[in-house]
Write a protein that holds these residues in place. Structure first.
Motif, PDB file in Angstrom:
ATOM      1  N   GLY A 101       0.827  -1.189   0.000  1.00  0.00           N
ATOM      2  CA  GLY A 101       0.000   0.000   0.000  1.00  0.00           C
ATOM      3  C   GLY A 101       0.860   1.236   0.000  1.00  0.00           C
ATOM      4  N   LEU A 102       0.220   2.382   0.218  1.00  0.00           N
ATOM      5  CA  LEU A 102       0.925   3.662   0.246  1.00  0.00           C
ATOM      6  C   LEU A 102       1.240   4.020   1.687  1.00  0.00           C
ATOM      7  CD1 LEU A 102       1.968   6.181  -1.222  1.00  0.00           C
ATOM      8  CD2 LEU A 102      -0.345   7.133  -1.057  1.00  0.00           C
ATOM      9  N   ASN A 103       2.524   4.155   1.991  1.00  0.00           N
ATOM     10  CA  ASN A 103       2.982   4.464   3.331  1.00  0.00           C
ATOM     11  C   ASN A 103       3.548   5.886   3.356  1.00  0.00           C
ATOM     12  OD1 ASN A 103       3.078   1.599   4.893  1.00  0.00           O
ATOM     13  ND2 ASN A 103       3.592   1.324   2.730  1.00  0.00           N
ATOM     14  N   ILE A 104       2.897   6.766   4.124  1.00  0.00           N
ATOM     15  CA  ILE A 104       3.338   8.159   4.248  1.00  0.00           C
ATOM     16  C   ILE A 104       4.315   8.225   5.416  1.00  0.00           C
ATOM     17  CG2 ILE A 104       2.568  10.555   4.379  1.00  0.00           C
ATOM     18  CD1 ILE A 104       1.300   8.866   2.110  1.00  0.00           C
ATOM     19  N   VAL A 105       5.580   8.518   5.134  1.00  0.00           N
ATOM     20  CA  VAL A 105       6.630   8.389   6.139  1.00  0.00           C
ATOM     21  C   VAL A 105       7.246   9.752   6.460  1.00  0.00           C
ATOM     22  CG1 VAL A 105       8.870   7.345   6.659  1.00  0.00           C
ATOM     23  CG2 VAL A 105       7.119   6.008   5.468  1.00  0.00           C
ATOM     24  N   SER A 106       7.251  10.109   7.735  1.00  0.00           N
ATOM     25  CA  SER A 106       7.877  11.354   8.182  1.00  0.00           C
ATOM     26  C   SER A 106       9.385  11.165   8.321  1.00  0.00           C
ATOM     27  CB  SER A 106       7.293  11.797   9.522  1.00  0.00           C
ATOM     28  OG  SER A 106       5.914  12.047   9.419  1.00  0.00           O
ATOM     29  N   THR A 107      10.132  12.206   7.958  1.00  0.00           N
ATOM     30  CA  THR A 107      11.587  12.181   8.055  1.00  0.00           C
ATOM     31  C   THR A 107      12.055  13.379   8.879  1.00  0.00           C
ATOM     32  OG1 THR A 107      11.736  13.363   5.948  1.00  0.00           O
ATOM     33  CG2 THR A 107      11.872  10.957   5.867  1.00  0.00           C
ATOM     34  N   PRO A 108      13.313  13.395   9.337  1.00  0.00           N
ATOM     35  CA  PRO A 108      13.787  14.491  10.186  1.00  0.00           C
ATOM     36  C   PRO A 108      13.668  15.861   9.517  1.00  0.00           C
ATOM     37  CG  PRO A 108      15.310  12.649  10.288  1.00  0.00           C
ATOM     38  CD  PRO A 108      14.336  12.329   9.202  1.00  0.00           C
ATOM     39  N   ILE A 109      13.455  16.897  10.354  1.00  0.00           N
ATOM     40  CA  ILE A 109      13.411  18.265   9.842  1.00  0.00           C
ATOM     41  C   ILE A 109      14.775  18.939   9.950  1.00  0.00           C
ATOM     42  CG2 ILE A 109      10.957  18.574  10.293  1.00  0.00           C
ATOM     43  CD1 ILE A 109      11.670  20.056  12.853  1.00  0.00           C
ATOM     44  N   GLY A 110      15.718  18.254  10.533  1.00  0.00           N
ATOM     45  CA  GLY A 110      17.064  18.810  10.671  1.00  0.00           C
ATOM     46  C   GLY A 110      18.007  17.785  11.256  1.00  0.00           C
ATOM     47  N   ASN A 111      17.786  17.429  12.517  1.00  0.00           N
ATOM     48  CA  ASN A 111      18.623  16.465  13.210  1.00  0.00           C
ATOM     49  C   ASN A 111      18.308  15.053  12.715  1.00  0.00           C
ATOM     50  OD1 ASN A 111      19.803  14.712  15.177  1.00  0.00           O
ATOM     51  ND2 ASN A 111      19.813  16.397  16.636  1.00  0.00           N
ATOM     52  N   LEU A 112      19.300  14.406  12.111  1.00  0.00           N
ATOM     53  CA  LEU A 112      19.070  13.082  11.525  1.00  0.00           C
ATOM     54  C   LEU A 112      18.722  12.025  12.572  1.00  0.00           C
ATOM     55  CD1 LEU A 112      21.793  12.778   8.734  1.00  0.00           C
ATOM     56  CD2 LEU A 112      19.384  13.367   8.509  1.00  0.00           C
ATOM     57  N   ARG A 113      19.002  12.292  13.849  1.00  0.00           N
ATOM     58  CA  ARG A 113      18.657  11.333  14.886  1.00  0.00           C
ATOM     59  C   ARG A 113      17.159  11.296  15.168  1.00  0.00           C
ATOM     60  NH1 ARG A 113      21.964   7.472  16.216  1.00  0.00           N
ATOM     61  NH2 ARG A 113      21.256   7.483  18.394  1.00  0.00           N
ATOM     62  N   ARG A 122      10.397   2.874  12.842  1.00  0.00           N
ATOM     63  CA  ARG A 122       9.431   2.448  11.816  1.00  0.00           C
ATOM     64  C   ARG A 122       9.757   3.071  10.464  1.00  0.00           C
ATOM     65  NH1 ARG A 122       3.392   3.397  12.792  1.00  0.00           N
ATOM     66  NH2 ARG A 122       3.205   1.927  11.050  1.00  0.00           N
ATOM     67  N   ALA A 123      10.202   4.340  10.489  1.00  0.00           N
ATOM     68  CA  ALA A 123      10.571   4.984   9.230  1.00  0.00           C
ATOM     69  C   ALA A 123      11.749   4.280   8.583  1.00  0.00           C
ATOM     70  CB  ALA A 123      10.890   6.457   9.473  1.00  0.00           C
ATOM     71  N   LEU A 124      12.750   3.905   9.373  1.00  0.00           N
ATOM     72  CA  LEU A 124      13.902   3.187   8.834  1.00  0.00           C
ATOM     73  C   LEU A 124      13.481   1.830   8.266  1.00  0.00           C
ATOM     74  CD1 LEU A 124      16.594   3.955  11.568  1.00  0.00           C
ATOM     75  CD2 LEU A 124      16.404   4.962   9.277  1.00  0.00           C
ATOM     76  N   ASP A 125      12.602   1.139   8.984  1.00  0.00           N
ATOM     77  CA  ASP A 125      12.088  -0.142   8.480  1.00  0.00           C
ATOM     78  C   ASP A 125      11.366   0.043   7.146  1.00  0.00           C
ATOM     79  OD1 ASP A 125      13.057  -1.352  10.750  1.00  0.00           O
ATOM     80  OD2 ASP A 125      11.104  -1.518  11.745  1.00  0.00           O
ATOM     81  N   ALA A 126      10.562   1.096   7.069  1.00  0.00           N
ATOM     82  CA  ALA A 126       9.788   1.338   5.852  1.00  0.00           C
ATOM     83  C   ALA A 126      10.706   1.651   4.671  1.00  0.00           C
ATOM     84  CB  ALA A 126       8.804   2.484   6.077  1.00  0.00           C
ATOM     85  N   LEU A 130       3.053   6.964   8.911  1.00  0.00           N
ATOM     86  CA  LEU A 130       4.001   6.658   9.972  1.00  0.00           C
ATOM     87  C   LEU A 130       4.457   7.985  10.578  1.00  0.00           C
ATOM     88  CD1 LEU A 130       3.927   4.127   8.135  1.00  0.00           C
ATOM     89  CD2 LEU A 130       6.310   3.731   8.773  1.00  0.00           C
ATOM     90  N   PRO A 131       4.020   8.305  11.794  1.00  0.00           N
ATOM     91  CA  PRO A 131       4.253   9.642  12.345  1.00  0.00           C
ATOM     92  C   PRO A 131       5.724   9.883  12.672  1.00  0.00           C
ATOM     93  CG  PRO A 131       3.300   8.212  14.000  1.00  0.00           C
ATOM     94  CD  PRO A 131       3.270   7.438  12.717  1.00  0.00           C
TER      95      PRO A 131
END
Length: 298
Positions: free
Chosen positions: A25-37, A42-46, A131-132
């Motif tokens: 399906g379609l997975n909407i995945v949030s990523t960092p806004i600055g700090n990569l940590r 779940r985002a890494l798994d996706a 994925l928040p």
């Protein structure tokens, strides 16, 4: 006794949860806004388990993926090519692929591409899940020190002063904190228009959130407008937060004109009461003003 599931609030598992590849399906995945940590597990798994990753800018996506040793098929998806590539994406969803959508930073669709794709995927009956994770909107609101029980996110204000002021007039009645994204070069002008239309309110300029030079500058709208007009535009990504106005942020109106229009039909007391109900202004002050207007007219 069975070990409680690791996702139950307040419970701690002795074992880390196993990696969870995304479902078809379609997975909407949030990523960092600055700090990569600030990336989630779940985002890494996706990202690691996706059949294809849709990115606003593939170069930005690659930097994130390289930082975590993730390889995968990354394809561009943005406002300029969306209409062309959406049919192909829908075909991939129909075939049962695991599709991940990310933006350059933060949560997709929040002033970023993705709405039309999500809409068409939903209409076609494909699974869509989010994925928040990181969001400049919520990060800025949490640390601003402005009321957060009610807020309204309005994205970017129009670039031209006239249309910007018209938009602000539409937002003036909202009884909560207003949140905008803004660019450095337009910040002083936007603050000046906000001061002109919304009046004296508390404001916060949140800049470069989660990054090395993160900054929160607080003050009245007028003071912040003057500061940036004098010191020049700030660098970096900006989240602008404006506190509620007096009377819960009700719309500013021409009080004298409204009183003059209402006095003949309602009388001084009735006119004052009606304006007080509509604006939240003090009824006694309005009554005194209405008396002056009536005497001046007489």
């Amino acid at each position: 006794m069975t070990e409680p599931p690791s996702h139950i609030p307040g419970k701690t598992s002795r074992r880390a949860p196993a990696p969870q590849p995304p479902e078809p399906g379609l997975n909407i995945v949030s990523t960092p806004i600055g700090n990569l940590r600030d990336i989630t597990l779940r985002a890494l798994d996706a990202l690691a388990g996706a059949d294809r990753i849709l990115a606003e800018d593939t170069r930005v996506a690659r930097k994130l993926m390289d930082a975590y040793g993730i390889s995968g098929k990354v394809l561009p998806y943005h406002d300029h090519n969306g209409a062309k590539v959406r049919p192909e994406i829908l075909e991939a969803l129909e075939a049962g692929e695991r599709v991940v959508l990310i933006s350059d930073a933060g949560t997709p669709l929040i002033s970023d591409p993705g709405y039309k794709l999500v809409r068409e995927a939903v209409e076609a009956g494909h699974p869509v899940r989010a994925l928040p994770g990181a969001s400049a909107l919520l990060t800025g609101l949490a640390a601003a020190g402005l009321p957060s029980d009610a807020f309204f996110f309005a994205g970017f204000l129009p670039p031209r002063s006239g249309t910007r002021q018209n938009r602000l007039k539409e937002l003036a009645a909202i009884p909560g904190t207003l949140v905008f994204y803004e660019s450095g070069p337009r910040l002083a002008a936007s603050l000046a228009d906000i001061s002109s239309v919304l009046g004296e309110r508390e404001a916060v300029v949140a800049r470069e959130l989660t990054k090395k030079f993160e900054e929160f500058r607080r003050g009245s709208v007028a003071d912040l407008a003057a500061f940036y007009a004098e010191n020049g535009p700030p660098r970096g990504e900006i989240t602008l937060l404006i506190g509620p106005g007096d009377g819960g942020g009700r719309v500013s109106i021409d009080i004298d004109a409204e009183l003059r229009a209402l006095i003949p039909g309602l009388g001084v007391k009735g006119a004052a009461a009606k304006i007080a109900d509509a604006t939240g202004l003090n009824k006694r002050d309005l009554y005194a003003r209405a008396l002056l207007l009536k005497d001046a007219k007489g």
